[in-house]
Design a protein around this motif. Structure first.
Motif, PDB file in Angstrom:
ATOM      1  N   LEU A 139      10.134   0.012  -5.481  1.00  0.00           N
ATOM      2  CA  LEU A 139       9.592  -1.218  -4.899  1.00  0.00           C
ATOM      3  C   LEU A 139       8.344  -1.579  -5.692  1.00  0.00           C
ATOM      4  O   LEU A 139       7.464  -0.738  -5.888  1.00  0.00           O
ATOM      5  CB  LEU A 139       9.231  -0.979  -3.433  1.00  0.00           C
ATOM      6  CG  LEU A 139       8.809  -2.198  -2.604  1.00  0.00           C
ATOM      7  CD1 LEU A 139      10.005  -3.109  -2.370  1.00  0.00           C
ATOM      8  CD2 LEU A 139       8.236  -1.743  -1.270  1.00  0.00           C
ATOM      9  N   SER A 140       8.281  -2.799  -6.191  1.00  0.00           N
ATOM     10  CA  SER A 140       7.121  -3.200  -6.989  1.00  0.00           C
ATOM     11  C   SER A 140       6.746  -4.638  -6.693  1.00  0.00           C
ATOM     12  O   SER A 140       7.568  -5.419  -6.188  1.00  0.00           O
ATOM     13  CB  SER A 140       7.401  -3.033  -8.487  1.00  0.00           C
ATOM     14  OG  SER A 140       8.456  -3.893  -8.893  1.00  0.00           O
ATOM     15  N   LEU A 141       5.510  -4.981  -6.989  1.00  0.00           N
ATOM     16  CA  LEU A 141       5.021  -6.330  -6.766  1.00  0.00           C
ATOM     17  C   LEU A 141       5.394  -7.235  -7.928  1.00  0.00           C
ATOM     18  O   LEU A 141       5.329  -6.835  -9.094  1.00  0.00           O
ATOM     19  CB  LEU A 141       3.494  -6.314  -6.619  1.00  0.00           C
ATOM     20  CG  LEU A 141       2.912  -5.654  -5.372  1.00  0.00           C
ATOM     21  CD1 LEU A 141       1.430  -5.426  -5.547  1.00  0.00           C
ATOM     22  CD2 LEU A 141       3.170  -6.519  -4.150  1.00  0.00           C
ATOM     23  N   THR A 142       5.774  -8.459  -7.612  1.00  0.00           N
ATOM     24  CA  THR A 142       5.919  -9.466  -8.656  1.00  0.00           C
ATOM     25  C   THR A 142       4.526  -9.930  -9.063  1.00  0.00           C
ATOM     26  O   THR A 142       3.510  -9.562  -8.443  1.00  0.00           O
ATOM     27  CB  THR A 142       6.721 -10.667  -8.146  1.00  0.00           C
ATOM     28  OG1 THR A 142       5.975 -11.308  -7.090  1.00  0.00           O
ATOM     29  CG2 THR A 142       8.086 -10.245  -7.618  1.00  0.00           C
ATOM     30  N   GLU A 195       0.833  -1.215   0.000  1.00  0.00           N
ATOM     31  CA  GLU A 195       0.000   0.000   0.000  1.00  0.00           C
ATOM     32  C   GLU A 195       0.863   1.258   0.000  1.00  0.00           C
ATOM     33  O   GLU A 195       0.584   2.211  -0.745  1.00  0.00           O
ATOM     34  CB  GLU A 195      -0.913  -0.004   1.217  1.00  0.00           C
ATOM     35  CG  GLU A 195      -1.720   1.277   1.409  1.00  0.00           C
ATOM     36  CD  GLU A 195      -2.427   1.285   2.752  1.00  0.00           C
ATOM     37  OE1 GLU A 195      -2.999   0.253   3.128  1.00  0.00           O
ATOM     38  OE2 GLU A 195      -2.376   2.322   3.433  1.00  0.00           O
ATOM     39  N   GLN A 196       1.905   1.272   0.830  1.00  0.00           N
ATOM     40  CA  GLN A 196       2.737   2.454   0.990  1.00  0.00           C
ATOM     41  C   GLN A 196       3.838   2.549  -0.075  1.00  0.00           C
ATOM     42  O   GLN A 196       4.385   3.631  -0.307  1.00  0.00           O
ATOM     43  CB  GLN A 196       3.385   2.456   2.380  1.00  0.00           C
ATOM     44  CG  GLN A 196       2.392   2.521   3.533  1.00  0.00           C
ATOM     45  CD  GLN A 196       1.689   3.865   3.586  1.00  0.00           C
ATOM     46  OE1 GLN A 196       2.272   4.894   3.301  1.00  0.00           O
ATOM     47  NE2 GLN A 196       0.412   3.843   3.960  1.00  0.00           N
ATOM     48  N   GLY A 197       4.167   1.419  -0.694  1.00  0.00           N
ATOM     49  CA  GLY A 197       5.246   1.414  -1.673  1.00  0.00           C
ATOM     50  C   GLY A 197       6.602   1.638  -1.050  1.00  0.00           C
ATOM     51  O   GLY A 197       7.558   2.045  -1.724  1.00  0.00           O
ATOM     52  N   SER A 198       6.705   1.348   0.253  1.00  0.00           N
ATOM     53  CA  SER A 198       7.956   1.623   0.970  1.00  0.00           C
ATOM     54  C   SER A 198       7.996   0.828   2.262  1.00  0.00           C
ATOM     55  O   SER A 198       7.005   0.797   3.007  1.00  0.00           O
ATOM     56  CB  SER A 198       8.059   3.120   1.270  1.00  0.00           C
ATOM     57  OG  SER A 198       9.028   3.386   2.260  1.00  0.00           O
ATOM     58  N   PHE A 199       9.153   0.188   2.542  1.00  0.00           N
ATOM     59  CA  PHE A 199       9.328  -0.480   3.825  1.00  0.00           C
ATOM     60  C   PHE A 199       9.360   0.531   4.961  1.00  0.00           C
ATOM     61  O   PHE A 199       8.788   0.297   6.031  1.00  0.00           O
ATOM     62  CB  PHE A 199      10.641  -1.297   3.815  1.00  0.00           C
ATOM     63  CG  PHE A 199      10.521  -2.638   3.197  1.00  0.00           C
ATOM     64  CD1 PHE A 199      10.689  -2.811   1.827  1.00  0.00           C
ATOM     65  CD2 PHE A 199      10.242  -3.748   3.975  1.00  0.00           C
ATOM     66  CE1 PHE A 199      10.568  -4.064   1.249  1.00  0.00           C
ATOM     67  CE2 PHE A 199      10.121  -5.013   3.411  1.00  0.00           C
ATOM     68  CZ  PHE A 199      10.283  -5.169   2.033  1.00  0.00           C
ATOM     69  N   VAL A 200       9.996   1.652   4.722  1.00  0.00           N
ATOM     70  CA  VAL A 200      10.147   2.659   5.778  1.00  0.00           C
ATOM     71  C   VAL A 200       8.797   3.214   6.193  1.00  0.00           C
ATOM     72  O   VAL A 200       8.455   3.270   7.386  1.00  0.00           O
ATOM     73  CB  VAL A 200      11.076   3.804   5.316  1.00  0.00           C
ATOM     74  CG1 VAL A 200      11.095   4.925   6.361  1.00  0.00           C
ATOM     75  CG2 VAL A 200      12.481   3.273   5.073  1.00  0.00           C
ATOM     76  N   ARG A 201       7.981   3.627   5.199  1.00  0.00           N
ATOM     77  CA  ARG A 201       6.668   4.201   5.529  1.00  0.00           C
ATOM     78  C   ARG A 201       5.750   3.154   6.141  1.00  0.00           C
ATOM     79  O   ARG A 201       4.973   3.451   7.050  1.00  0.00           O
ATOM     80  CB  ARG A 201       6.040   4.807   4.276  1.00  0.00           C
ATOM     81  CG  ARG A 201       6.715   6.091   3.808  1.00  0.00           C
ATOM     82  CD  ARG A 201       5.835   6.826   2.801  1.00  0.00           C
ATOM     83  NE  ARG A 201       5.636   6.057   1.583  1.00  0.00           N
ATOM     84  CZ  ARG A 201       6.444   6.121   0.525  1.00  0.00           C
ATOM     85  NH1 ARG A 201       7.507   6.906   0.546  1.00  0.00           N
ATOM     86  NH2 ARG A 201       6.197   5.402  -0.557  1.00  0.00           N
ATOM     87  N   ALA A 202       5.833   1.926   5.644  1.00  0.00           N
ATOM     88  CA  ALA A 202       5.004   0.860   6.212  1.00  0.00           C
ATOM     89  C   ALA A 202       5.388   0.594   7.661  1.00  0.00           C
ATOM     90  O   ALA A 202       4.513   0.425   8.536  1.00  0.00           O
ATOM     91  CB  ALA A 202       5.142  -0.410   5.384  1.00  0.00           C
ATOM     92  N   ALA A 203       6.688   0.562   7.938  1.00  0.00           N
ATOM     93  CA  ALA A 203       7.155   0.317   9.301  1.00  0.00           C
ATOM     94  C   ALA A 203       6.703   1.425  10.239  1.00  0.00           C
ATOM     95  O   ALA A 203       6.258   1.167  11.364  1.00  0.00           O
ATOM     96  CB  ALA A 203       8.679   0.197   9.316  1.00  0.00           C
ATOM     97  N   GLU A 204       6.797   2.669   9.778  1.00  0.00           N
ATOM     98  CA  GLU A 204       6.346   3.790  10.597  1.00  0.00           C
ATOM     99  C   GLU A 204       4.856   3.690  10.874  1.00  0.00           C
ATOM    100  O   GLU A 204       4.388   3.944  11.991  1.00  0.00           O
ATOM    101  CB  GLU A 204       6.659   5.111   9.881  1.00  0.00           C
ATOM    102  CG  GLU A 204       8.142   5.438   9.816  1.00  0.00           C
ATOM    103  CD  GLU A 204       8.408   6.702   9.013  1.00  0.00           C
ATOM    104  OE1 GLU A 204       7.460   7.208   8.374  1.00  0.00           O
ATOM    105  OE2 GLU A 204       9.564   7.172   9.019  1.00  0.00           O
TER     106      GLU A 204
END
Length: 302
Positions: free
Chosen positions: A56-59, A15-24
């Motif tokens: 970052l993209s989905l397979t 959803e966020q397209g980012s590990f950092v934003r998702a973690a936050e």
């Protein structure tokens, strides 16, 4: 591996397209979020995300998995909330918002049943036509029309579709006659909502398809109840949503004009902030309203 939490982390990263934003957002560290995804991919035996320094993209497998996860997680949340609700009693103040026209004509019919079923809940009701952010203004739930913008973070349940109806009193029709075609409206007295476009045109189905039909507004107001009262007094033809006119039409106090010409419709929806950790008062209200409106594609007010 906590598979459920891994699914939540994966959905949030996508959803966020980012590990950092998702973690936050999930209030975990970036390293923990990365570990959850790695464990999930190892469990599934396939890569779900393509990673690079910039993107970052989905397979293909990740996209298919995400579609299923998006359906599964809300169901799990609902099941957990339902079990939790059994140990909680709806109490406290339920802050409720409604768009004015719907609230003025419908909440007096809808809310008494809920109030009787849950006497320990205090209803705090606000009616307004201005843009409302439920979370920012401390509201629990809200009734919105499709003419309003609802924040994308809200959970939205469509309740029904309200058709736009043209009608007038028998007194007016006897004195002025009823228009036989949309273009004849220009020679009639029209009672209108004070939206700049609606002052001059009504959007109607004609032989040429849906188009704007020119009208002359003789009375204009920003209050739908006042317009209804003017129509009942024989002052002209009014176009209002069925939810604001249904009782008058059924009783014969108002009669439909040009009934074979569609005049648009608006959807009425219930919105609330989250399925997760929903309080007993909000859950009970959402369930109550959902039972009252079981057919979201139908006009429940005609």
């Amino acid at each position: 591996m906590d598979r459920l939490q891994s699914m939540r982390v994966f959905a949030k990263v996508a959803e966020q397209g980012s590990f950092v934003r998702a973690a936050e957002n999930l209030e975990i560290s970036n390293a923990v979020a990365t570990r959850f995804i790695a464990d999930l991919e190892a469990h599934l035996g396939t890569r779900l995300l393509n990673r690079s320094t910039r993107k970052l993209s989905l397979t293909e497998a990740g996209q298919a998995y995400l579609e299923r996860v998006r359906h599964i997680l809300p169901e799990i949340d609902d099941a957990e909330a339902l079990v939790s609700l059994e140990t909680k009693r709806p109490t406290g103040t339920l802050a409720l918002y409604s768009v004015s026209g719907f609230g003025q004509t419908q909440l007096g019919k809808i809310l008494p049943g809920y109030a009787k079923a849950y006497p320990e809940v205090v209803l705090d009701i606000t009616l307004s036509d201005r843009p409302v952010d439920l979370v920012e203004e401390g509201m629990d739930v809200g009734f919105f029309s499709s003419l309003q913008k609802i924040d994308a973070s809200m959970v939205v349940r469509k309740l029904g579709v309200s058709r736009a109806i043209l009608c007038a009193s028998a007194e007016y029709i006897e004195k002025h006659g009823a228009p036989q075609t949309p273009d004849e409206l220009s020679s009639h007295i029209c009672l209108n909502f004070s939206h700049e476009h609606l002052r001059h045109y009504w959007h109607l189905e004609t032989e040429d398809g849906m188009r704007d039909v020119a009208i002359i507004s003789r009375v204009v107001s920003n209050n739908s109840t006042l317009l209804r009262d003017f129509a009942l007094a024989g002052m002209g033809i009014v176009m209002r949503p069925s939810f604001s006119l249904g009782d008058d039409l059924r009783s014969g106090r108002l009669q439909r004009v040009l009934p074979n010409h569609r005049a648009g419709e608006i959807a009425i929806s219930l919105a609330y902030s989250s399925r997760r950790q929903m309080s007993a008062k909000v859950r009970s209200f959402v369930d109550y309203i959902s039972e009252m409106f079981p057919h979201p594609e139908a006009d429940a007010w005609l």
